[in-house]
Design an enzyme around this catalytic site. Structure first.
Site, PDB file in Angstrom:
ATOM      1  N   ASP A 197      -1.400   0.957  -3.079  1.00 53.25           N
ATOM      2  CA  ASP A 197      -1.914   2.312  -2.868  1.00 53.25           C
ATOM      3  C   ASP A 197      -2.806   2.373  -1.631  1.00 53.25           C
ATOM      4  O   ASP A 197      -2.715   3.309  -0.825  1.00 53.25           O
ATOM      5  CB  ASP A 197      -2.724   2.772  -4.085  1.00 53.25           C
ATOM      6  CG  ASP A 197      -1.861   3.301  -5.220  1.00 53.25           C
ATOM      7  OD1 ASP A 197      -0.668   3.588  -5.001  1.00 53.25           O
ATOM      8  OD2 ASP A 197      -2.400   3.438  -6.339  1.00 53.25           O
ATOM      9  N   HIS A 235      -7.641   6.610  -4.441  1.00 53.99           N
ATOM     10  CA  HIS A 235      -7.153   7.457  -3.350  1.00 53.99           C
ATOM     11  C   HIS A 235      -8.283   8.207  -2.638  1.00 53.99           C
ATOM     12  O   HIS A 235      -8.300   8.280  -1.408  1.00 53.99           O
ATOM     13  CB  HIS A 235      -6.137   8.466  -3.876  1.00 53.99           C
ATOM     14  CG  HIS A 235      -4.937   7.833  -4.500  1.00 53.99           C
ATOM     15  ND1 HIS A 235      -4.141   6.924  -3.840  1.00 53.99           N
ATOM     16  CD2 HIS A 235      -4.389   7.979  -5.735  1.00 53.99           C
ATOM     17  CE1 HIS A 235      -3.159   6.543  -4.634  1.00 53.99           C
ATOM     18  NE2 HIS A 235      -3.288   7.164  -5.786  1.00 53.99           N
ATOM     19  N   HIS A 281       3.117   5.573  -1.963  1.00 56.45           N
ATOM     20  CA  HIS A 281       4.040   4.431  -2.063  1.00 56.45           C
ATOM     21  C   HIS A 281       5.001   4.399  -0.877  1.00 56.45           C
ATOM     22  O   HIS A 281       5.289   3.328  -0.331  1.00 56.45           O
ATOM     23  CB  HIS A 281       4.811   4.484  -3.382  1.00 56.45           C
ATOM     24  CG  HIS A 281       3.932   4.501  -4.587  1.00 56.45           C
ATOM     25  ND1 HIS A 281       4.389   4.872  -5.834  1.00 56.45           N
ATOM     26  CD2 HIS A 281       2.614   4.204  -4.748  1.00 56.45           C
ATOM     27  CE1 HIS A 281       3.392   4.804  -6.701  1.00 56.45           C
ATOM     28  NE2 HIS A 281       2.308   4.409  -6.063  1.00 56.45           N
ATOM     29  N   HIS A 295      -0.993  -3.351  -7.358  1.00 51.24           N
ATOM     30  CA  HIS A 295      -0.603  -1.955  -7.141  1.00 51.24           C
ATOM     31  C   HIS A 295      -1.734  -1.176  -6.481  1.00 51.24           C
ATOM     32  O   HIS A 295      -1.476  -0.292  -5.644  1.00 51.24           O
ATOM     33  CB  HIS A 295      -0.187  -1.251  -8.428  1.00 51.24           C
ATOM     34  CG  HIS A 295       0.311   0.131  -8.133  1.00 51.24           C
ATOM     35  ND1 HIS A 295       1.562   0.370  -7.616  1.00 51.24           N
ATOM     36  CD2 HIS A 295      -0.306   1.341  -8.182  1.00 51.24           C
ATOM     37  CE1 HIS A 295       1.698   1.664  -7.377  1.00 51.24           C
ATOM     38  NE2 HIS A 295       0.578   2.276  -7.713  1.00 51.24           N
TER      39      HIS A 295
END
Length: 306
Positions: free
Chosen positions: A242, A265, A79, A238
């Site tokens: 990321d 991720h 973030h 969101h």
């Protein structure tokens, strides 16, 4: 000439570590040209610096973590890095007195505010952009992510959750990046999680600091947060946030189109590593005139040249 950027002065904040639940103090300081983003663990003696590079990302369970060769880590960088990417910060030293970046409200917005409070300073060196020359793609089962040539930075991102609340929301977003679009449309999107996962996470010493103060929490049917969502499509936004943070460990702002389906991720980092390993797939470019730059990094509050 389009110049590199750092922060104008040191700024500091405190928050809670998402996974440890402990108080964390974070400081962001100016850094010299061409130094990139360097994170420093000040709770260790001597302090340990870890440069933000793709090969230093060695843990991607529930967050993105930088880990050095001795196993020293700084977790949950994504973030903060989304905010750095969104405001076009090339060089900064980030000190933290814990093994993770504070979660704040679960979005990038507090970090955007922190960077804006510090001020943004242009430096006497050309800003370098990573320009995509040919497509690079990674896959994991039905999940995939790709970077391909594009004049600017476009995101084409789709998620696919069966949860009724998420399924009811828009799960596909296409957007052309600019600092103003990032701050307005992406930076406030919070991380989200499911009640059914919390017991497992806490048994594994994860999400000990998680709450409705820093995440969107869902049960089997609905959002539990009393104030609901910040955006109708907060879930996919969101995931885009990321990805912005995860891609920034490439070391430069990317010029290209990022297209992804159900990525997270791990796959984001695999994509950056695959890209950097294929040196014919990219080149570093700089621009003489602002009118020539295909991405708008309009400086909030004005810049100071140094």
């Amino acid at each position: 000439m389009i110049f590199q950027r750092t922060v104008q002065k040191m700024v500091k904040t405190t928050g809670v570590g998402l996974h440890s639940g402990n108080k964390v103090t974070l400081s962001i300081m100016p850094a010299p040209v061409n130094s990139g983003i360097v994170l420093v663990r000040t709770d260790l003696s001597p302090a340990v610096a870890i440069p933000a590079k793709a090969e230093q990302v060695r843990e991607t369970t529930m967050c993105t973590a930088l880990v050095n060769d001795e196993g020293i880590r700084i977790s949950t960088i994504e973030h903060l890095f989304a905010a750095l990417a969104g405001l076009g910060i090339d060089n900064a030293v980030i000190e933290v007195d814990a093994p993770e970046i504070p979660i704040m409200d679960g979005s990038a917005s507090p970090f955007v505010f922190l960077l804006q409070s510090a001020g943004i300073k242009e430096q006497a060196a050309p800003k370098k952009y990573l320009k995509i020359k040919r497509p690079v793609r990674v896959e994991d089962g039905d999940k995939w992510a790709e970077l391909k040539p594009f004049k600017g930075f476009r995101v084409n991102f789709k998620i696919d959750f069966a949860h009724p609340e998420i399924a009811r929301s828009q799960q596909h977003v296409v957007m052309d990046f600019s600092t103003s679009a990032f701050v307005k449309d992406i930076s406030r999107a919070r991380t989200f999680g499911f009640m059914r996962d919390i017991e497992y996470l806490r048994a594994n010493n994860l999400a000990l600091g998680g709450s409705m103060e820093n995440a969107v929490v869902l049960d089997e049917y609905r959002v539990l947060n009393p104030d609901g969502l910040r955006y109708e499509d907060e879930f996919v936004k969101h995931k885009i946030l990321d990805a912005f943070g995860d891609l920034y460990v490439a070391g430069h702002a990317i010029l290209g189109e990022f297209t992804a389906y159900k990525t997270g991720h791990a796959l984001n980092n695999q994509l950056v590593r695959a890209l950097l390993a294929q040196q014919d797939a990219w080149e570093l470019v700089s621009f003489e005139k602002e009118a020539d730059v295909p991405v708008s990094f309009t400086v909030p509050g004005g810049a100071v040249f140094a």
